[in-house]
Design an enzyme around this catalytic site. Sequence first.
Site, PDB file in Angstrom:
ATOM      1  N   ARG A  96       7.652   2.079 -15.749  1.00  0.00           N
ATOM      2  CA  ARG A  96       6.492   1.733 -16.565  1.00  0.00           C
ATOM      3  C   ARG A  96       5.646   2.956 -16.889  1.00  0.00           C
ATOM      4  NH1 ARG A  96       3.374  -2.432 -13.617  1.00  0.00           N
ATOM      5  NH2 ARG A  96       4.492  -3.973 -14.838  1.00  0.00           N
ATOM      6  N   TYR A  97       5.407   3.797 -15.873  1.00  0.00           N
ATOM      7  CA  TYR A  97       4.559   4.977 -16.045  1.00  0.00           C
ATOM      8  C   TYR A  97       5.451   6.215 -16.116  1.00  0.00           C
ATOM      9  CZ  TYR A  97       1.087   1.766 -13.979  1.00  0.00           C
ATOM     10  OH  TYR A  97       0.275   0.705 -13.678  1.00  0.00           O
ATOM     11  N   ARG A 100       6.508   8.030 -12.450  1.00  0.00           N
ATOM     12  CA  ARG A 100       7.007   7.317 -11.276  1.00  0.00           C
ATOM     13  C   ARG A 100       7.841   6.105 -11.670  1.00  0.00           C
ATOM     14  NH1 ARG A 100       1.733   6.655 -12.599  1.00  0.00           N
ATOM     15  NH2 ARG A 100       0.493   4.888 -11.911  1.00  0.00           N
ATOM     16  N   CYS A 109      13.733 -10.527   1.569  1.00  0.00           N
ATOM     17  CA  CYS A 109      12.490 -10.350   2.314  1.00  0.00           C
ATOM     18  C   CYS A 109      12.563 -11.133   3.619  1.00  0.00           C
ATOM     19  CB  CYS A 109      11.307 -10.879   1.504  1.00  0.00           C
ATOM     20  SG  CYS A 109      10.667  -9.689   0.324  1.00  0.00           S
ATOM     21  N   CYS A 113       6.466 -15.052   0.832  1.00  0.00           N
ATOM     22  CA  CYS A 113       5.055 -15.325   0.595  1.00  0.00           C
ATOM     23  C   CYS A 113       4.957 -16.325  -0.542  1.00  0.00           C
ATOM     24  CB  CYS A 113       4.332 -14.040   0.224  1.00  0.00           C
ATOM     25  SG  CYS A 113       4.535 -12.738   1.466  1.00  0.00           S
ATOM     26  N   CYS A 116       4.076 -14.798  -3.998  1.00  0.00           N
ATOM     27  CA  CYS A 116       4.776 -13.560  -4.392  1.00  0.00           C
ATOM     28  C   CYS A 116       4.984 -13.479  -5.901  1.00  0.00           C
ATOM     29  CB  CYS A 116       6.128 -13.498  -3.692  1.00  0.00           C
ATOM     30  SG  CYS A 116       7.141 -12.108  -4.251  1.00  0.00           S
ATOM     31  N   ARG A 118       7.177 -11.740  -7.332  1.00  0.00           N
ATOM     32  CA  ARG A 118       8.608 -11.623  -7.644  1.00  0.00           C
ATOM     33  C   ARG A 118       9.395 -12.811  -7.094  1.00  0.00           C
ATOM     34  NH1 ARG A 118       8.963  -5.653  -6.592  1.00  0.00           N
ATOM     35  NH2 ARG A 118       8.291  -4.821  -8.585  1.00  0.00           N
ATOM     36  N   ASP A 276      -1.770 -12.399  -9.282  1.00  0.00           N
ATOM     37  CA  ASP A 276      -1.025 -12.425 -10.545  1.00  0.00           C
ATOM     38  C   ASP A 276      -0.795 -13.860 -11.004  1.00  0.00           C
ATOM     39  OD1 ASP A 276      -0.642  -9.609 -10.842  1.00  0.00           O
ATOM     40  OD2 ASP A 276       0.868  -9.684  -9.257  1.00  0.00           O
ATOM     41  N   ASP A 313      -3.116  -6.289 -12.366  1.00  0.00           N
ATOM     42  CA  ASP A 313      -1.911  -5.893 -13.089  1.00  0.00           C
ATOM     43  C   ASP A 313      -1.908  -6.695 -14.383  1.00  0.00           C
ATOM     44  OD1 ASP A 313       0.655  -4.827 -13.656  1.00  0.00           O
ATOM     45  OD2 ASP A 313       1.061  -4.732 -11.498  1.00  0.00           O
ATOM     46  N   LYS A 320      -1.505  -1.472 -13.977  1.00  0.00           N
ATOM     47  CA  LYS A 320      -2.641  -1.838 -13.120  1.00  0.00           C
ATOM     48  C   LYS A 320      -3.887  -1.073 -13.547  1.00  0.00           C
ATOM     49  CE  LYS A 320       0.484  -2.452  -9.190  1.00  0.00           C
ATOM     50  NZ  LYS A 320       1.685  -1.875  -9.843  1.00  0.00           N
TER      51      LYS A 320
HETATM   52  C1  LIG Z   1       2.516  -1.009  -9.373  1.00  0.00           C
HETATM   53  C2  LIG Z   1       3.567  -0.235 -10.046  1.00  0.00           C
HETATM   54  C3  LIG Z   1       3.670   1.147  -9.877  1.00  0.00           C
HETATM   55  C4  LIG Z   1       2.748   1.920  -8.984  1.00  0.00           C
HETATM   56  O1  LIG Z   1       1.461   1.989  -9.490  1.00  0.00           O
HETATM   57  P1  LIG Z   1       0.376   2.866  -8.732  1.00  0.00           P
HETATM   58  O2  LIG Z   1      -0.886   2.607  -9.492  1.00  0.00           O
HETATM   59  O3  LIG Z   1       0.841   4.285  -8.793  1.00  0.00           O
HETATM   60  O4  LIG Z   1       0.317   2.374  -7.319  1.00  0.00           O
HETATM   61  C5  LIG Z   1       4.657   1.817 -10.549  1.00  0.00           C
HETATM   62  N1  LIG Z   1       5.522   1.171 -11.346  1.00  0.00           N
HETATM   63  C6  LIG Z   1       5.445  -0.148 -11.533  1.00  0.00           C
HETATM   64  C7  LIG Z   1       6.436  -0.797 -12.435  1.00  0.00           C
HETATM   65  C8  LIG Z   1       4.474  -0.907 -10.896  1.00  0.00           C
HETATM   66  O5  LIG Z   1       4.417  -2.236 -11.067  1.00  0.00           O
END
Ligand SMILES: *Cc1c(COP(=O)(O)O)cnc(C)c1O
Length: 347
Positions: A96-97, A100, A109, A113, A116, A118, A276, A313, A320
């Site tokens: 997404r970002y 990372r 799991c 939960c 959850c 997911r 969520d 989120d 987020k």
């Molecule tokens: C939550 C999430 C992250 C991590 O987000 P941070 O704000 O860095 O903790 C990275 N990728 C995805 C797809 C996420 O849902």
Amino acid sequence: MSQSARPRPRAIRRAADLVSAGLLDEGRAALVDRVAERFALAITPDMVALIEPGEPDDPIARQFVPSAAELDEAPGERADPIGDDALSPVPGIVHRYPDRVLLKPLLACPVHCRFCFRREALGDGGALSPGQLEAALDYIRARPEVWEVILSGGDPLMLPPARLSAIMDALEAIPHVQVVRIHSRIPAVEPSRVDAAMVAALRRSKAVWLVLHANHPREMTEACRAACARLVDGGVAMLGQTVLLAGVNDDAAVLEALFRAMVATRVKPYYLHHGDLVRGTAHFRTGLDEGRGLVKSLRGRVSGLCQPTYVLDIPGGHGKVPIGPDHLRDGLVEDWRGDRHPYPPVA
Ligand SMILES: *Cc1c(COP(=O)(O)O)cnc(C)c1O
């Protein structure tokens, strides 16, 4: 204490197990099984031991014991609440970002939960095949902008230490990956899995951060604290993440106790997640204003170390964002007592 007098409980997978553990009336077993057919049931012995029998509002039971309310669908709820599916270029990766990626080696799991996000993706232990795992690693190897890999799932610490170690070896060998982050509930819900082999698998020359998911101070048991101590002493840095849950922790004193317990365990509260829009979880969601009020009430009263960022989120895969209270409005800053002061100061 009554808990130590009880025999060591067994893992729970069906309503009948709850009945024999004295945690469910026979009359409700059929209903619980019906809910569990839709969203599977799993509770570890450690968590069973924390549940107070005969206490209908027990915050541990509320997180893990199926409820009829899960069969109700509220407006806006969806199967993929935070839009992960559209961001998955290869199986096991969510990107997404820019800097990372999530790597999900398995979807199993130790506990299920009831809230959850997911829950509809959780299979019966579905794991990436060796070929799929290699393709996911290749995706990361080919992208120098990926600075951090986040192991998620499922719970990555469900992997046998040797398999986890092999994944850590592969990630450590990728020069542009500087940080490995692992999100897990295991140190709280099944701390015995955090043994010497597990700690050895996680001890690396690169930074390894483990984010513990815990929602109620009672989850921070002595065994949990000892597991966290093994990890931190073993070179793993720890953070905490908590989901804001009605009837579990939507109370300033409960949040305060949880965050204090985390910090005293060397676990820094990182995120407090707003619930969520997961199908069948309206009974767990608080209002945004309520969440903001709770977070505000902790400011000043509780050490800054104990303050997580309250985040939402955004549905649709937009990521987020912090949604905590505003302390600066119309040229006035509000202090922790609620008094407002001009800024910049007048004199
Ligand atoms: C939550 C999430 C992250 C991590 O987000 P941070 O704000 O860095 O903790 C990275 N990728 C995805 C797809 C996420 O849902």
